[in-house]
Design a protein around this motif. Structure first.
Motif, PDB file in Angstrom:
ATOM      1  N   ARG A 175       2.167   1.780  -3.525  1.00 21.68           N
ATOM      2  CA  ARG A 175       1.126   2.338  -4.390  1.00 21.68           C
ATOM      3  C   ARG A 175       0.987   3.845  -4.180  1.00 21.68           C
ATOM      4  O   ARG A 175       0.890   4.622  -5.131  1.00 21.68           O
ATOM      5  CB  ARG A 175      -0.218   1.667  -4.109  1.00 21.68           C
ATOM      6  N   LYS A 176       0.940   4.264  -2.887  1.00 24.59           N
ATOM      7  CA  LYS A 176       0.738   5.687  -2.587  1.00 24.59           C
ATOM      8  C   LYS A 176       1.913   6.526  -3.072  1.00 24.59           C
ATOM      9  O   LYS A 176       1.720   7.610  -3.641  1.00 24.59           O
ATOM     10  CB  LYS A 176       0.545   5.872  -1.088  1.00 24.59           C
ATOM     11  N   GLU A 229       0.830  -1.205   0.000  1.00 28.90           N
ATOM     12  CA  GLU A 229       0.000   0.000   0.000  1.00 28.90           C
ATOM     13  C   GLU A 229       0.861   1.251   0.000  1.00 28.90           C
ATOM     14  O   GLU A 229       0.537   2.253  -0.648  1.00 28.90           O
ATOM     15  CB  GLU A 229      -0.941  -0.012   1.203  1.00 28.90           C
ATOM     16  N   THR A 230       1.981   1.203   0.737  1.00 30.13           N
ATOM     17  CA  THR A 230       2.899   2.347   0.753  1.00 30.13           C
ATOM     18  C   THR A 230       3.485   2.575  -0.633  1.00 30.13           C
ATOM     19  O   THR A 230       3.584   3.717  -1.105  1.00 30.13           O
ATOM     20  CB  THR A 230       4.032   2.104   1.767  1.00 30.13           C
ATOM     21  N   ASP A 266       1.468   9.408  -5.928  1.00 27.24           N
ATOM     22  CA  ASP A 266       1.805  10.805  -5.651  1.00 27.24           C
ATOM     23  C   ASP A 266       2.832  11.327  -6.654  1.00 27.24           C
ATOM     24  O   ASP A 266       2.768  12.490  -7.067  1.00 27.24           O
ATOM     25  CB  ASP A 266       2.355  10.943  -4.227  1.00 27.24           C
TER      26      ASP A 266
END
Length: 270
Positions: free
Chosen positions: A189-190, A186-187, A194
């Motif tokens: 992906r973020k 998830e990190t 961004d």
């Protein structure tokens, strides 16, 4: 002598209706040819067809209609079947000898009418990508991305799928990203998402798509798809910018992009 004169006058009087009909047909077809050729000229002007090509098509249309009218008018006086048969044989012979030329001519007319691309637009066709330089009735000339000048017969252009890059107001970019097995998905992906928002021409809609797809030899593969506005950037520049921005963002977060590692075992016979 008087009998011959009487017969001549009698035949002349009998032929007046046919003569008037033939003249009316000829005048009507000349007028019709002028009207239809004028309509065709306006259509081609709206389509931004080259002036030389437009003039050729307009003249061909007008002459064809007049010839049809002349043949119809002659039919009032004698049977033109044999004449038409001779023209048909001659046309078949010439058409067979010039079949490639006629095929490219017909394809050129279709391209000019349908206009799947214009001069100066970037297209892809038959394995070539480049900028269109000229469209005539025989061939389409384009400058390939490596600078080569390609002259492609119109029949080949029409027979292959045509990709018009210029008319695509947006393009989807695909960029696979590899991250280490110890990375929180998830990190990752973020961080990547961004970074994509800083790409020149980035479009929030349609929304980007990010998904892990493969357990690689040394990394998890994160497939990244996003859209860019082609009026602001080109796909190559957008992909290069995304690559640099994603690399910088991952480094900043301490997420490694691993490279393949090979372990070599050495055996000793002693």
């Amino acid at each position: 002598m008087e009998n011959y004169l009487d017969i001549f006058i009698e035949n002349l009087i009998k032929g007046i209706p046919n003569l008037l009909t033939a003249i009316a047909i000829l005048i009507g077809t000349i007028y019709l040819g002028r009207v239809l050729s004028g309509v065709l000229r306006r259509v081609l002007k709206i389509r931004n067809a080259p002036e030389g090509v437009s003039q050729l098509l307009v003249d061909t249309t007008r002459v064809s209609i007049i010839v049809i009218g002349a043949i119809t008018a002659m039919q009032r006086f004698f049977d033109v079947t044999a004449f038409l048969a001779g023209l048909g044989i001659l046309g078949f012979t010439v058409g067979f000898a010039l079949q490639d030329v006629m095929k490219n001519f017909a394809a050129g007319v279709i391209l000019l009418i349908q206009q799947p691309f214009h001069v100066d637009e970037f297209i892809g066709v038959a394995g070539f990508d480049g900028q269109v330089l000229e469209i005539d009735l025989r061939a389409t000339e384009m400058r390939a991305l490596d600078g080569r000048i390609v002259s492609m017969p119109n029949a080949d252009v029409l027979a292959n799928p045509i990709i018009n890059y210029t008319r695509a107001s947006r393009r989807r970019i695909e960029l696979p990203v590899g991250v280490g097995y110890g990375t929180d998905t998830e990190t990752a992906r973020k961080v990547v998402l961004d970074a994509l928002e800083k790409v020149p021409g980035y479009m929030a809609e349609p929304a980007p798509l990010l998904g892990f797809s493969n357990f690689g030899d040394s990394a998890l593969q994160l497939d990244t798809y996003f859209w860019v506005d082609t009026s602001m950037t080109n796909p190559i520049a957008a992909k290069d910018a995304a690559f640099s921005l994603i690399k910088k963002a991952l480094d900043k977060q301490g997420i490694d992009i691993p490279f393949p590692i090979r372990t070599v075992y050495m055996h000793s016979e002693n």
